[in-house]
Enzyme design. Structure first.
Site, PDB file in Angstrom:
ATOM      1  N   ASP A  29      -0.376 -15.915  -7.865  1.00 17.43           N
ATOM      2  CA  ASP A  29      -0.130 -15.106  -6.490  1.00 17.43           C
ATOM      3  C   ASP A  29       1.294 -15.084  -6.348  1.00 17.43           C
ATOM      4  OD1 ASP A  29      -0.346 -13.736  -4.255  1.00 17.43           O
ATOM      5  OD2 ASP A  29      -1.542 -15.267  -3.170  1.00 17.43           O
ATOM      6  N   ALA A  30       1.977 -14.131  -6.735  1.00 15.89           N
ATOM      7  CA  ALA A  30       3.519 -14.202  -6.857  1.00 15.89           C
ATOM      8  C   ALA A  30       3.999 -13.050  -6.179  1.00 15.89           C
ATOM      9  CB  ALA A  30       4.141 -14.392  -8.198  1.00 15.89           C
ATOM     10  N   LYS A  31       3.288 -11.982  -6.072  1.00 11.47           N
ATOM     11  CA  LYS A  31       3.524 -10.754  -5.327  1.00 11.47           C
ATOM     12  C   LYS A  31       5.048 -10.200  -5.685  1.00 11.47           C
ATOM     13  CE  LYS A  31       0.738 -11.950  -1.260  1.00 11.47           C
ATOM     14  NZ  LYS A  31       0.221 -13.461  -1.634  1.00 11.47           N
ATOM     15  N   ARG A  32       4.811 -10.269  -7.044  1.00 12.28           N
ATOM     16  CA  ARG A  32       6.451  -9.822  -7.700  1.00 12.28           C
ATOM     17  C   ARG A  32       6.564  -8.313  -7.810  1.00 12.28           C
ATOM     18  NH1 ARG A  32       7.262 -14.823  -7.032  1.00 12.28           N
ATOM     19  NH2 ARG A  32       8.317 -16.035  -8.702  1.00 12.28           N
TER      20      ARG A  32
END
Length: 272
Positions: A94-97
């Protein structure tokens, strides 16, 4: 892991539970702080207590990056542990890159090749050329923010462009991208009533649904509006499972909460 393998795990465990490993040193049991790597020791105990009820784990990378190189090492050890001892479980960074071109490609390499996650969450604001580099990785999935569970989601995501809400436009556009069959989408459980409209646009895609548990989302509502013939859901609970207790019984308490959620999910999966 492919979609069929994920669905087989869902049927086997009668669950679509994703446990969020948002591990905070200020919240974990104090006795673990004496260990060499408290974050990993906590994660390992949670995984062993809950893996019978979960089909996915989702470490939020912010909780690891906040501790610098030691936190990143804890993340590496956590994903290595999952891939070694529970390779049948779906893993989500869950990095939302999200960035253009080669930058996105490097983000993807970091999470897919170096760390070995099955998927990564992304933010699509920069459009096609920020998302397609993630989608170029065979056997990996990109979980794109679509409609989130936070109050600020209404600032932009539900605003209209002409007659169409922005989140719907994002979904519709994403289906035209190369390798869009590797897309999944984040849809908050606190907005379950929107799921019916989302399913009209992406009927076959998996949806990662946070917000069940501490944020008040309903398993029943999510299945009612969001399930498809292969379940098509990964319902995440983080705080409600991993911080069910901060005492010596923390793992047992987490298992109890995970089992309760699995038992809520099972009748809907049996009916598929």
């Amino acid at each position: 892991m492919n979609i069929q393998q994920l669905f087989e795990q869902i049927k086997k465990k009668q669950s679509v539970l994703c446990v969020g490993l948002d591990t905070d040193l200020d919240k974990i049991p104090s006795h673990l702080l004496e260990s060499e790597d408290p974050i990993f020791e906590f994660n390992k105990a949670i995984i062993e207590a809950t893996h019978a009820y979960a089909v996915a784990y989702k470490p939020n990378t912010a909780f690891y990056e906040a501790y610098g190189i030691k936190g990143w090492q804890s993340l590496q050890k956590t994903i290595d542990y999952l891939n070694t001892y529970h390779p049948d479980i779906f893993t989500i960074a869950d990095a939302k890159r999200g960035d253009i071109g080669n930058t996105s490609s490097r983000y993807a390499k970091a999470f897919f090749e170096d760390l070995g996650f099955d998927s990564v969450t992304t933010a699509p604001y920069m459009g096609k050329d920020s998302m397609e580099p993630f989608l170029a990785f065979d056997g990996k999935f990109t979980i794109m923010l679509a409609l989130t569970s936070n109050p600020g989601a209404f600032d932009f995501q539900t605003q209209k462009i002409g007659e169409t809400e922005l989140y719907k436009k994002v979904l519709e556009t994403s289906t035209t991208w190369e390798n869009s069959d590797r897309l999944m989408y984040v849809v908050g459980a606190t907005k379950a009533e929107y799921l019916a409209d989302i399913r009209k646009i992406v009927p076959d895609s998996f949806l990662l649904v946070p917000g069940v548990g501490a944020q008040g989302g309903s398993v029943e509502e999510v299945f009612k509006y969001g399930a498809n013939s292969k379940a098509g859901l990964l319902i995440n609970s983080s705080r409600g499972v991993i911080y069910a207790s901060n005492s010596l019984d923390f793992a047992e308490a987490a298992a109890s909460e995970a089992k309760k959620l699995q038992e809520q999910m099972a009748p809907y999966i049996s009916a598929l």
